[in-house]
Design an enzyme around this catalytic site. Sequence first.
Site, PDB file in Angstrom:
ATOM      1  N   THR A 128      48.782  26.669  47.713  1.00 16.11           N
ATOM      2  CA  THR A 128      47.965  26.443  46.524  1.00 16.11           C
ATOM      3  C   THR A 128      48.644  25.330  45.731  1.00 16.11           C
ATOM      4  O   THR A 128      49.858  25.167  45.804  1.00 16.11           O
ATOM      5  CB  THR A 128      47.894  27.692  45.630  1.00 16.11           C
ATOM      6  OG1 THR A 128      49.216  27.983  45.196  1.00 16.11           O
ATOM      7  CG2 THR A 128      47.324  28.867  46.375  1.00 16.11           C
ATOM      8  N   GLU A 169      43.403  31.447  48.581  1.00 13.56           N
ATOM      9  CA  GLU A 169      43.777  32.799  48.981  1.00 13.56           C
ATOM     10  C   GLU A 169      42.657  33.536  49.698  1.00 13.56           C
ATOM     11  O   GLU A 169      42.851  34.610  50.254  1.00 13.56           O
ATOM     12  CB  GLU A 169      44.176  33.618  47.739  1.00 13.56           C
ATOM     13  CG  GLU A 169      45.487  33.203  47.099  1.00 13.56           C
ATOM     14  CD  GLU A 169      45.360  32.039  46.125  1.00 13.56           C
ATOM     15  OE1 GLU A 169      44.349  31.319  46.183  1.00 13.56           O
ATOM     16  OE2 GLU A 169      46.267  31.853  45.304  1.00 13.56           O
ATOM     17  N   LYS A 227      40.469  33.282  23.014  1.00 11.21           N
ATOM     18  CA  LYS A 227      40.110  34.508  22.315  1.00 11.21           C
ATOM     19  C   LYS A 227      39.973  34.214  20.831  1.00 11.21           C
ATOM     20  O   LYS A 227      40.929  33.843  20.181  1.00 11.21           O
ATOM     21  CB  LYS A 227      41.183  35.578  22.558  1.00 11.21           C
ATOM     22  CG  LYS A 227      40.593  36.756  23.282  1.00 11.21           C
ATOM     23  CD  LYS A 227      41.551  37.866  23.521  1.00 11.21           C
ATOM     24  CE  LYS A 227      40.776  38.999  24.201  1.00 11.21           C
ATOM     25  NZ  LYS A 227      41.621  40.093  24.598  1.00 11.21           N
ATOM     26  N   TRP A 270      35.895  36.809  23.565  1.00 14.89           N
ATOM     27  CA  TRP A 270      36.140  35.681  24.466  1.00 14.89           C
ATOM     28  C   TRP A 270      35.081  34.613  24.318  1.00 14.89           C
ATOM     29  O   TRP A 270      33.894  34.905  24.241  1.00 14.89           O
ATOM     30  CB  TRP A 270      36.136  36.160  25.920  1.00 14.89           C
ATOM     31  CG  TRP A 270      37.405  36.821  26.321  1.00 14.89           C
ATOM     32  CD1 TRP A 270      38.578  36.808  25.636  1.00 14.89           C
ATOM     33  CD2 TRP A 270      37.627  37.592  27.493  1.00 14.89           C
ATOM     34  NE1 TRP A 270      39.529  37.523  26.315  1.00 14.89           N
ATOM     35  CE2 TRP A 270      38.981  38.007  27.460  1.00 14.89           C
ATOM     36  CE3 TRP A 270      36.843  37.955  28.577  1.00 14.89           C
ATOM     37  CZ2 TRP A 270      39.546  38.788  28.464  1.00 14.89           C
ATOM     38  CZ3 TRP A 270      37.404  38.722  29.576  1.00 14.89           C
ATOM     39  CH2 TRP A 270      38.742  39.132  29.525  1.00 14.89           C
TER      40      TRP A 270
HETATM   41  P1  ADP Z   1      44.066  25.520  43.897  1.00 15.13           P
HETATM   42  O1  ADP Z   1      44.858  24.993  45.027  1.00 15.13           O
HETATM   43  O2  ADP Z   1      43.867  24.581  42.742  1.00 15.13           O
HETATM   44  O3  ADP Z   1      44.381  26.931  43.489  1.00 15.13           O
HETATM   45  P2  ADP Z   1      41.651  26.598  44.902  1.00 15.13           P
HETATM   46  O4  ADP Z   1      40.551  25.880  45.567  1.00 15.13           O
HETATM   47  O5  ADP Z   1      42.295  27.703  45.595  1.00 15.13           O
HETATM   48  O6  ADP Z   1      42.645  25.507  44.547  1.00 15.13           O
HETATM   49  O7  ADP Z   1      41.167  27.070  43.465  1.00 15.13           O
HETATM   50  C1  ADP Z   1      40.486  28.254  43.296  1.00 15.13           C
HETATM   51  C2  ADP Z   1      39.975  28.364  41.887  1.00 15.13           C
HETATM   52  O8  ADP Z   1      39.013  27.345  41.605  1.00 15.13           O
HETATM   53  C3  ADP Z   1      39.241  29.648  41.633  1.00 15.13           C
HETATM   54  O9  ADP Z   1      40.104  30.724  41.418  1.00 15.13           O
HETATM   55  C4  ADP Z   1      38.419  29.280  40.403  1.00 15.13           C
HETATM   56  O10 ADP Z   1      39.182  29.334  39.224  1.00 15.13           O
HETATM   57  C5  ADP Z   1      38.066  27.837  40.653  1.00 15.13           C
HETATM   58  N1  ADP Z   1      36.716  27.769  41.195  1.00 15.13           N
HETATM   59  C6  ADP Z   1      36.353  27.694  42.484  1.00 15.13           C
HETATM   60  N2  ADP Z   1      35.018  27.676  42.598  1.00 15.13           N
HETATM   61  C7  ADP Z   1      34.507  27.755  41.355  1.00 15.13           C
HETATM   62  C8  ADP Z   1      33.182  27.818  40.796  1.00 15.13           C
HETATM   63  N3  ADP Z   1      32.091  27.736  41.557  1.00 15.13           N
HETATM   64  N4  ADP Z   1      33.073  27.922  39.451  1.00 15.13           N
HETATM   65  C9  ADP Z   1      34.153  27.981  38.660  1.00 15.13           C
HETATM   66  N5  ADP Z   1      35.419  27.934  39.119  1.00 15.13           N
HETATM   67  C10 ADP Z   1      35.594  27.820  40.443  1.00 15.13           C
END
Ligand code: ADP
Length: 545
Positions: free
Chosen positions: A183, A329, A440, A445
């Site tokens: 990640t 993940e 918040k 929220w």
């Molecule tokens: P990184 O390596 O930056 O963690 P990821 O692709 O694993 O890359 O990131 C996952 C995160 O991206 C998710 O947990 C969420 O916060 C955000 N994300 C993915 N798809 C969406 C979506 N359709 N809308 C909003 N947030 C999203």
Amino acid sequence: MQGLMMERQLLISSIAKHAMTFHPDATIVSVTADNPRHEYTYRDCFGRAAQVAQALTSLGLSRADRVATLAWNDYRHMEAYYGISGAGYVCHTINPRLFPEQLVYIINHAEDRVLLVDPMFLPLIDKIRDQTPTLEHVIVMGGPGSVPEGSDAIDYETFISGHSGDYEWPEFDEDTAAALCYTSGTTGNPKGVLYSHRSTVLHAMAGLQPDILDISRRDCVLPVVPLFHVNAWGIPYSCPMVGAKIVMPGPKMGDGETLYKLLSGEAVTLALGVPTVWLALLDYCETAGVRLDSLERTLVGGAAVPASMIEAFRDQHDVVLQQGWGMTEMSPLGTVNKLLPKHDGLSDDERVKIQTKAGRGIFGVEMKIVADDGTEQPWDGEAYGALRVRGPWICSAYYRREDETGDTHDADGWFDTGDVATIDPDGFMAITDRTKDVIKSGGEWISSIDLENTAVGHPDVAEAAVIGVAHPKWTERPLMIVVPKPGATPSRDDILGYLDGKIAKWWTPDDVVFVEELPHTATGKIKKTTLREQFSDYQLPETGS
Ligand code: ADP
């Protein structure tokens, strides 16, 4: 009593074998640094993947040794995916946008023994080579001319050329590790997610379903999402299962003109990528006055998708934008948004409102939302909660942090996504924030994602981010940070006026500031931690709120 079914292992090599048998003539078109259009068949691809497997084996690697790739989307990278995992090694895809110190960290953490690298990233590796002692072999993904003089690297074509491709893919346990992806980590060190053969095959099969990506032999699929970002959302595994044509855009991913030419020239029907790449494409099409004729649908995810993007694809190109949500993940697919039959009679506006949600769960992914005290929240579309997931392609622990699952998993094995979400009675989940980005105000929220998505609908706004800033009465209030479109000079009041009526009154940002650019992570997400540091002393004006 046990069932009486064969125990055939779900291996990545079984996809290659199937494609060779049933779809040998399906094609893969690639742009590479040295060739604007390379085309060959699945037969060629998997034949060469077998040569990669043989060449790697000849280096004396052991089962599950890590072989890294640092490369764009093209045919050699696809061959490497199959050659590495199919031979029983772990394909560790590295994001070239990582900072050098992060590169050093993950190569050492993964203990990569071999690296397959695109010629253009070789200087990056030369700089860190003395800090990565496990790296024994560097293979440059090009022909004989691609290795600079004096380098101890060898070129890919020479590396595989001495091997026949006449290869029996080894059989082993389907739970064996197949691929590793770190990640990007907005804070702390990147964490490794270790996919198995079984999880990869199941995820690829799930992705094909009609209400998910709906891919068949008739499709031509262009992954703009990189092969180094969560296995390009499974496309390199899904497409060969059904024989779809694949188009790989090489290093030209963010260039609207190249994308347009590939999409129309290759008659692409499905394209996949994060929201930012589509902005460049839509801009190019508008300026050049061209239309995406063959494209039927796009899968857009990785970050929230604004309504304006869904409408632009619909109105200008007759393309259905399907939003998806997932994460490294989760291999990554978690939800995909496809409207239900009962939505057929709705107005365009009502449909877009649903389409801006992340979508419904895929079979194999269980979801729940929980309050701070762990109690499950109702699926009423209103109640917010931390989103937890469970399923066979979701990580059970991070690589070499197997004893730290208490931080990420609950007692029943649910993984905490770090996202805050609502789920409506139809099962449509909507992300409102990352847990750590939540604002918040007065105990309630405010969704920064909703505010950002609404703001980018303003014609003068290129990008927007909302963070919480300390407030004496309300604890926190939203501050909106806007990057105007080139040449545009919107004012604070323009932006607030535009938001008026589109969001709850009390969500209205207390201030709007304008900047030239926003900080992004290696996967293109806005780095809110940096923004919060940057604006930590920011004094909100008196708004009477
Ligand atoms: P990184 O390596 O930056 O963690 P990821 O692709 O694993 O890359 O990131 C996952 C995160 O991206 C998710 O947990 C969420 O916060 C955000 N994300 C993915 N798809 C969406 C979506 N359709 N809308 C909003 N947030 C999203």
